[in-house]
Design a protein around this motif. Structure first.
Motif, mmCIF file in Angstrom:
data_model
loop_
_atom_site.group_PDB
_atom_site.id
_atom_site.type_symbol
_atom_site.label_atom_id
_atom_site.label_comp_id
_atom_site.label_asym_id
_atom_site.label_seq_id
_atom_site.Cartn_x
_atom_site.Cartn_y
_atom_site.Cartn_z
ATOM 1 N N ALA A 281 0.504 5.736 -0.412
ATOM 2 C CA ALA A 281 -0.391 6.892 -0.464
ATOM 3 C C ALA A 281 -0.628 7.316 -1.908
ATOM 4 O O ALA A 281 0.309 7.466 -2.687
ATOM 5 C CB ALA A 281 0.222 8.050 0.336
ATOM 6 N N GLY A 282 -1.907 7.507 -2.236
ATOM 7 C CA GLY A 282 -2.268 7.974 -3.566
ATOM 8 C C GLY A 282 -2.224 6.920 -4.646
ATOM 9 O O GLY A 282 -2.389 7.240 -5.831
ATOM 10 N N VAL A 283 -1.979 5.659 -4.285
ATOM 11 C CA VAL A 283 -1.901 4.576 -5.273
ATOM 12 C C VAL A 283 -3.010 3.564 -5.006
ATOM 13 O O VAL A 283 -3.132 3.051 -3.891
ATOM 14 C CB VAL A 283 -0.526 3.869 -5.225
ATOM 15 C CG1 VAL A 283 -0.505 2.697 -6.207
ATOM 16 C CG2 VAL A 283 0.591 4.841 -5.525
ATOM 17 N N ASP A 284 -3.818 3.304 -6.038
ATOM 18 C CA ASP A 284 -4.859 2.283 -5.942
ATOM 19 C C ASP A 284 -4.216 0.944 -6.309
ATOM 20 O O ASP A 284 -4.104 0.586 -7.491
ATOM 21 C CB ASP A 284 -6.024 2.614 -6.885
ATOM 22 C CG ASP A 284 -7.202 1.682 -6.703
ATOM 23 O OD1 ASP A 284 -7.012 0.571 -6.190
ATOM 24 O OD2 ASP A 284 -8.329 2.074 -7.083
ATOM 25 N N GLU B 23 0.830 -1.183 0.000
ATOM 26 C CA GLU B 23 0.000 0.000 0.000
ATOM 27 C C GLU B 23 0.877 1.251 0.000
ATOM 28 O O GLU B 23 1.930 1.296 0.648
ATOM 29 C CB GLU B 23 -0.914 0.014 1.234
ATOM 30 C CG GLU B 23 -1.882 -1.163 1.286
ATOM 31 C CD GLU B 23 -2.945 -1.084 0.204
ATOM 32 O OE1 GLU B 23 -3.213 0.042 -0.270
ATOM 33 O OE2 GLU B 23 -3.505 -2.129 -0.167
#
Length: 364
Positions: A224-227, A222
């Motif tokens: 931040a800002g990444v799907d 995971e």
């Protein structure tokens, strides 16, 4: 006498399944149907054939036999060729090496049948050549059981035209042995006769293709800002398309909408358009196109479909451009020549199955 050839019972077929697809198989059915005076019994015979009411079939010279509906002994007799007729038939086969090559390849050349007819040899049956017998109480000629046996036999003839020759009196082995005793046609300077070619046997198979590399899903953390889930889907999709290209394929160029629907269909994503996803799963780009757009097919395309529909004695449809509607069922002809089934759900047409070339196969 040639040994009897036995065939296991055909299992129940899907609704709308066709019988003969070869021209000689269709000629067999026509000879049986033209003899009948009761179309109701023929219709029942078709239903019996498709629902597995015919047991194992035995084929021998001049005779078809099976136990039908679990209790009736059903036989269909076929006139055998005389020795003189066989000699004339063998003359026609030996006259052109292509005739025996076609038979061995599962085809009955029109030219061979015409040449046999010119030699007064009736290869294909006509009206009166098939004599049905059955111990059921029906008075029809043929009864529904004999009709069912004949309809299923058309599948056997499609698969192996030598079945027709066996019914006429001689099987594959006898025919080939008789031909080997005759003078083969003079081969061309750069070739050989079909009999000589087939006598060489089957060459060894090529080496098996390399084992395909299995795709290993990405292991992503995971961030931040990444799907991450979406990225995994895109990576899997790109890998599949790359494998297609490397194996010589040419993946179609898709629009943005098509690609979005494709991704949803292949990776079980919810894009809020379930009918489009179903359409893609059943038919790919062609399935999506037939869901969203109507078009006007050529008259020849529709004429073939109408002939197949009428042959199954199906009820009339409401036709509009490429769409046929029958109650809660709608069939749509795609530009790829296949018919796509749709069913009505709360006032909206939803894709409901895989496409077929024959619309009658989707009518049930």
């Amino acid at each position: 006498m040639t040994a009897v050839k036995g065939f296991p019972a055909f299992p129940p077929q899907r609704a709308g399944a066709r019988f003969a697809t070869s021209w000689w198989g269709l000629a067999w059915i026509k000879a049986m149907e033209d003899t009948s005076l009761d179309h109701t019994l023929l219709r029942k015979g078709r239903a019996y054939a498709k629902t597995g009411q015919v047991g194992p079939i035995a084929v021998s010279p001049g005779r078809l036999a099976a136990t039908t509906e679990g209790e009736y002994d059903t036989v269909v007799r076929v006139a055998q060729l005389t020795d003189a007729e066989w000699e004339r038939f063998l003359d026609q086969v030996a006259a052109q090496s292509g005739h025996i090559a076609a038979l061995l390849d599962g085809e009955v050349p029109h030219a061979l049948v015409e040449a046999a007819e010119d030699a007064a040899v009736p290869l294909l049956p006509t009206v009166g050549d098939l004599e049905p017998e059955c111990d059921c109480p029906d008075w029809g000629h043929p009864c529904k059981h004999a009709a069912a046996l004949c309809y299923q036999t058309s599948w056997l003839l499609d698969g192996d035209p030598f079945m027709l020759l066996l019914l006429r009196g001689r099987g594959r082995t006898e025919l080939l042995e008789a031909l080997q005793l005759r003078d083969a046609p003079t081969p061309a300077a750069t070739g050989m006769s079909a009999l000589a070619a087939f006598s060489l046997g089957v060459p060894p198979l090529p080496a098996p293709p390399p084992v395909a590399v299995e795709y290993v899903p990405l292991e992503l953390e995971e961030a931040a800002g990444v799907d991450v889930a979406a990225l995994k889907v895109l990576a899997a999709s790109a890998s599949a398309r790359a494998r297609d290209l490397l194996s010589g394929g040419s993946p179609a160029v898709l629009t943005e909408r098509q690609d979005r629907v494709r991704l949803a269909a292949e990776h079980d994503l919810d894009i809020g358009d379930a009918p489009a996803v179903l359409a893609w799963q059943y038919g790919g780009p062609a399935g999506l196109e037939v869901l969203e757009h109507a078009w006007t097919p050529g008259r020849q395309e529709l004429a073939r479909a109408e002939a197949a529909w009428q042959r199954e004695e199906l009820p009339p449809v409401q036709a509009a451009r490429n769409r046929w509607t029958l109650g809660s069922l709608q069939l749509r002809l795609g530009r790829d020549g296949r018919w796509y089934p749709f069913t009505l759900r709360e006032g909206e047409w939803w894709p409901s199955g895989a496409p077929e070339r024959d619309p009658a196969a989707l009518a049930y």
